[in-house]
Each structure stands twice: as structure tokens, then as C-alpha cells.
Design a protein around this motif. Structure first.
Motif, short mmCIF file in Angstrom:
data_model
loop_
_atom_site.label_atom_id
_atom_site.label_comp_id
_atom_site.label_asym_id
_atom_site.label_seq_id
_atom_site.Cartn_x
_atom_site.Cartn_y
_atom_site.Cartn_z
N GLU A 1 -1.76 1.62 2.02
CA GLU A 1 -0.93 0.70 1.50
C GLU A 1 -0.33 -0.25 2.28
O GLU A 1 0.51 -1.24 1.93
CB GLU A 1 0.46 1.70 1.13
N ALA B 1 0.67 -7.71 -1.44
CA ALA B 1 -0.60 -6.91 -1.94
C ALA B 1 -0.75 -7.31 -3.55
O ALA B 1 0.02 -7.93 -4.17
CB ALA B 1 -0.23 -5.45 -2.01
N THR C 1 -2.73 -2.62 3.07
CA THR C 1 -3.40 -3.45 2.32
C THR C 1 -2.93 -4.64 1.73
O THR C 1 -2.07 -4.44 0.92
CB THR C 1 -4.42 -2.91 1.56
N ALA C 2 -3.10 -5.96 2.29
CA ALA C 2 -2.37 -7.06 1.80
C ALA C 2 -2.75 -8.50 2.53
O ALA C 2 -3.47 -8.35 3.21
CB ALA C 2 -0.87 -6.90 1.83
N THR D 1 -7.35 -5.27 5.03
CA THR D 1 -7.73 -4.10 3.97
C THR D 1 -8.04 -2.84 4.91
O THR D 1 -8.75 -2.88 5.87
CB THR D 1 -9.16 -4.62 3.52
#
Length: 123
Positions: free
Chosen positions: A89, A40, A91-92, A120
Motif C-alpha cells: 500500500e 497512488a 506503492t505510489a 512500487t
């Protein structure tokens, strides 16, 4: 030349699902473990899941256990990461990686890495 090519990333709402793919080529992976990692923004790369190429052994980070499933298709030389109940959370940038056994599967010290695919999750 070993190549790991990820695909399947994108934008999804919280609670949704995505399936990432990692196409592996350039050698045989019989004695390898295949891993998924993520990074992330502003954070270190972290382990997500791993699977042995030649057995059904799998490993998961606690943060994804019960929501993500790693699998492989040896005939297609492809590893998958099914991601359900996605959270913001998650998302990365997600990376596929490979390392020859013996190895510490949760470590980032893998030999081969893909270029990454963006995931995302919007709230």
C-alpha cells in the motif's frame, strides 16, 4: 528558478527499504518546510512527512509513523525520506515539495513541487 529533483524510487519487495532524495536548488530555504507527498493510482495526493529546513521539527502521517524517517542535509540542500518495512500500500509516485512558513504542513498547498519518483512495493 526553484527546482526540486527527486530520486531513489524503484521496485522493492514488501518488508524492504528505499531511500528517496530530493535535491533542492534555486533559492535559500531557511524559512521553508520541506514535505514528501505521495499519490497512488486513482487516489488523491496525500501527505507523508515534512521537516523544517531550519529546525529539527518533523511531521508524519499516521500510516508511515515508525517506518519512515525524514531528514535533511543543509550543506547538500537535500531532503531524504528513508522508508523501511515497506508495504504494497506504499506503492505510489512520491513527490518532494516546499512551502514558505507559515504553512499547514499536512496540506497539499505547497508552492514548489518536484516531478515525482515511482515507488512500487511487491507482495
Amino acid at each position: 528558478q526553484v527546482q526540486l529533483v527527486e530520486s531513489g524510487g524503484g521496485l522493492v519487495q514488501a518488508g524492504g527499504s528505499l531511500r528517496l532524495s530530493c535535491a533542492a536548488s534555486g533559492r535559500t530555504f531557511n524559512n521553508y518546510v520541506m514535505g514528501w507527498f505521495r499519490q497512488a493510482p486513482g487516489k488523491e495526493r496525500e501527505f507523508v512527512a515534512a521537516i523544517m529546513w531550519s529546525s529539527d521539527l518533523t511531521y508524519y502521517a499516521d500510516s508511515v509513523k515508525g517506518r519512515f524517517t525524514i531528514s535533511r542535509d543543509n550543506a547538500k540542500s537535500t531532503v531524504y525520506l528513508q522508508m523501511n518495512s515497506l508495504k504494497p500500500e506504499d506503492t505510489a509516485v512520491y513527490y518532494c515539495a516546499a512551502v514558505r512558513l507559515p504553512a499547514v504542513v499536512v496540506s497539499t498547498e505547497y508552492t514548489y513541487w518536484g516531478q515525482g519518483t515511482h515507488v512500487t512495493v511487491s507482495s
